[in-house]
Design an enzyme around this catalytic site. Structure first.
Site, PDB file in Angstrom:
ATOM      1  N   ALA A 135      11.993 -21.713  38.647  1.00  0.00           N
ATOM      2  CA  ALA A 135      12.817 -21.862  37.446  1.00  0.00           C
ATOM      3  C   ALA A 135      14.200 -22.428  37.778  1.00  0.00           C
ATOM      4  O   ALA A 135      15.043 -22.576  36.898  1.00  0.00           O
ATOM      5  CB  ALA A 135      12.945 -20.512  36.755  1.00  0.00           C
TER       6      ALA A 135
ATOM      7  N   ASN B 277      13.829 -14.040  40.839  1.00  0.00           N
ATOM      8  CA  ASN B 277      13.273 -14.768  41.994  1.00  0.00           C
ATOM      9  C   ASN B 277      14.106 -15.993  42.353  1.00  0.00           C
ATOM     10  O   ASN B 277      14.184 -16.376  43.520  1.00  0.00           O
ATOM     11  CB  ASN B 277      11.840 -15.205  41.683  1.00  0.00           C
TER      12      ASN B 277
ATOM     13  N   HIS C 248      19.984 -20.075  33.331  1.00  0.00           N
ATOM     14  CA  HIS C 248      20.389 -19.812  34.712  1.00  0.00           C
ATOM     15  C   HIS C 248      21.454 -20.827  35.099  1.00  0.00           C
ATOM     16  O   HIS C 248      21.240 -22.041  34.967  1.00  0.00           O
ATOM     17  CB  HIS C 248      19.206 -19.974  35.670  1.00  0.00           C
TER      18      HIS C 248
HETATM   19  N1  NAD Z   1       9.985 -18.390  41.606  1.00  0.00           N
HETATM   20  C1  NAD Z   1      10.354 -18.425  40.341  1.00  0.00           C
HETATM   21  O1  NAD Z   1      11.238 -19.195  39.946  1.00  0.00           O
HETATM   22  C2  NAD Z   1       9.675 -17.532  39.362  1.00  0.00           C
HETATM   23  C3  NAD Z   1       9.856 -17.742  37.981  1.00  0.00           C
HETATM   24  C4  NAD Z   1       9.180 -16.911  37.102  1.00  0.00           C
HETATM   25  C5  NAD Z   1       8.379 -15.878  37.566  1.00  0.00           C
HETATM   26  N2  NAD Z   1       8.262 -15.677  38.909  1.00  0.00           N
HETATM   27  C6  NAD Z   1       7.430 -14.563  39.447  1.00  0.00           C
HETATM   28  O2  NAD Z   1       6.079 -14.976  39.466  1.00  0.00           O
HETATM   29  C7  NAD Z   1       5.233 -13.818  39.372  1.00  0.00           C
HETATM   30  C8  NAD Z   1       4.213 -14.037  38.246  1.00  0.00           C
HETATM   31  O3  NAD Z   1       4.905 -14.160  37.000  1.00  0.00           O
HETATM   32  P1  NAD Z   1       4.100 -14.065  35.627  1.00  0.00           P
HETATM   33  O4  NAD Z   1       5.080 -14.308  34.547  1.00  0.00           O
HETATM   34  O5  NAD Z   1       2.858 -14.877  35.712  1.00  0.00           O
HETATM   35  O6  NAD Z   1       3.708 -12.496  35.632  1.00  0.00           O
HETATM   36  P2  NAD Z   1       2.584 -11.783  34.728  1.00  0.00           P
HETATM   37  O7  NAD Z   1       3.006 -10.350  34.665  1.00  0.00           O
HETATM   38  O8  NAD Z   1       2.339 -12.513  33.473  1.00  0.00           O
HETATM   39  O9  NAD Z   1       1.262 -11.910  35.635  1.00  0.00           O
HETATM   40  C9  NAD Z   1       1.139 -11.289  36.903  1.00  0.00           C
HETATM   41  C10 NAD Z   1      -0.341 -10.999  37.156  1.00  0.00           C
HETATM   42  O10 NAD Z   1      -0.477 -10.572  38.513  1.00  0.00           O
HETATM   43  C11 NAD Z   1      -1.254  -9.388  38.564  1.00  0.00           C
HETATM   44  N3  NAD Z   1      -0.786  -8.597  39.726  1.00  0.00           N
HETATM   45  C12 NAD Z   1       0.426  -8.037  39.900  1.00  0.00           C
HETATM   46  N4  NAD Z   1       0.494  -7.423  41.091  1.00  0.00           N
HETATM   47  C13 NAD Z   1      -0.711  -7.592  41.687  1.00  0.00           C
HETATM   48  C14 NAD Z   1      -1.268  -7.183  42.935  1.00  0.00           C
HETATM   49  N5  NAD Z   1      -0.568  -6.437  43.805  1.00  0.00           N
HETATM   50  N6  NAD Z   1      -2.538  -7.564  43.228  1.00  0.00           N
HETATM   51  C15 NAD Z   1      -3.272  -8.289  42.339  1.00  0.00           C
HETATM   52  N7  NAD Z   1      -2.803  -8.688  41.141  1.00  0.00           N
HETATM   53  C16 NAD Z   1      -1.544  -8.360  40.815  1.00  0.00           C
HETATM   54  C17 NAD Z   1      -1.030  -8.682  37.230  1.00  0.00           C
HETATM   55  O11 NAD Z   1      -2.120  -7.838  36.894  1.00  0.00           O
HETATM   56  C18 NAD Z   1      -0.874  -9.847  36.272  1.00  0.00           C
HETATM   57  O12 NAD Z   1      -2.106 -10.251  35.699  1.00  0.00           O
HETATM   58  C19 NAD Z   1       6.169 -12.625  39.105  1.00  0.00           C
HETATM   59  O13 NAD Z   1       6.418 -11.921  40.299  1.00  0.00           O
HETATM   60  C20 NAD Z   1       7.434 -13.302  38.612  1.00  0.00           C
HETATM   61  O14 NAD Z   1       8.579 -12.514  38.855  1.00  0.00           O
HETATM   62  C21 NAD Z   1       8.874 -16.486  39.804  1.00  0.00           C
END
Ligand code: NAD
Length: 248
Positions: free
Chosen positions: A116, A171, A201
């Site tokens: 992001a 993140n 951001h």
């Molecule tokens: N790098 C970036 O800029 C950035 C931006 C946005 C989100 N993110 C991160 O990306 C990740 C995913 O975001 P999202 O919006 O898709 O989240 P979300 O909650 O919509 O989906 C996450 C999925 O992962 C599964 N999950 C969680 N922990 C698990 C584990 N230990 N083992 C197996 N499955 C697991 C959950 O059941 C869920 O279906 C989050 O950690 C979020 O913080 C990063």
């Protein structure tokens, strides 16, 4: 490609991969069975030990949680390259060290998309000359799972602490830390703002030769904590890895 986490970002990636004739989805893994119920049985896996057995993916993408990075890093990096979205996991010194050692020993690589965030190119280029790096992150209270009626500063401090306290929200501060002056000197302010319709951001850096301010506004995705742009960034990096062309 193997996929860990089939939520908001993972669901987007699964769809893009399935529609791309040059890509194949080897496996999906999610602790929530509901999320994988529409995938063919042979594609669904349930444990780290199955990662290697599923058609030897060229890349595994984590779009789940910091905990999932810790849980699966070893199983993945023993076998193949790993692209992670939950970059805040690397704020844990022990995990960062373990992953660096794994990559060195196995020759596999860990990829981090800009997600992001934007402006990583200049941040990285100016790394030796950086004086200050700050991220101000503003979201609607819903994005923090809160119900604030007025502007509330939730956190003001170093990125390492922000990643620990808000594992699902900040993140981008980890991405900036890794490309800049580290988790302890990158400062983060998190603001819950009821007037905020978009996730905003603002990355500000000062270096020996000047300054840079990058201001990003994007609608949240289905998950109010997650900016819609992050999933696009992950898919873009996936295609760059596939094509062997890397533009930093
Ligand atoms: N790098 C970036 O800029 C950035 C931006 C946005 C989100 N993110 C991160 O990306 C990740 C995913 O975001 P999202 O919006 O898709 O989240 P979300 O909650 O919509 O989906 C996450 C999925 O992962 C599964 N999950 C969680 N922990 C698990 C584990 N230990 N083992 C197996 N499955 C697991 C959950 O059941 C869920 O279906 C989050 O950690 C979020 O913080 C990063």
């Amino acid at each position: 490609v193997g996929l860990i986490g089939v939520g908001t970002i993972g669901g987007f990636l699964a769809d893009k991969i399935s529609h791309d004739p040059e890509l194949e989805l080897c496996f999906v893994l999610d602790k929530d069975r509901e999320k994988v119920k529409d995938f063919p049985n042979e594609t669904v896996i349930n444990s780290a030990s199955e990662i290697a057995s599923k058609k030897n993916p060229d890349l595994v993408i984590e779009a789940a949680s910091q905990q999932a990075v810790a849980e699966y890093a070893e199983a993945v990096l023993e076998k193949t390259d790993f692209l992670i979205l939950s970059v805040g996991a690397l704020a844990d010194r022990a995990l960062e060290k373990k992953i660096k050692c794994l990559c060195k020993r196995t020759g596999k690589r860990l990829f981090v998309p800009s997600g992001a965030l934007a402006g990583i190119d200049m941040l990285k280029a100016m790394q030796p000359e950086l004086l200050e790096v700050e991220i101000v992150s503003r979201k609607n209270p819903k994005g923090f799972g809160r119900d604030d009626k007025e502007l509330t500063v939730l956190f003001n401090g170093p990125a390492r602490e922000a990643c620990r306290l808000f594992p699902k929200n900040i993140n981008i501060s980890a991405t900036a830390s890794l490309n800049g002056i580290g988790f302890d000197r990158t400062m983060v302010k998190m603001v819950s703002d009821p007037e905020c319709k978009k996730n905003r951001h603002t990355l500000s850096i000062k270096h020996s030769f000047g300054e840079m301010v990058v201001d990003i506004k994007a609608f949240p995705s289905k998950n109010p904590k997650t900016s819609s742009t992050a999933a696009f960034s992950a898919f873009d990096l996936l295609k760059k890895i596939q094509n062997g062309i890397n533009i930093y």
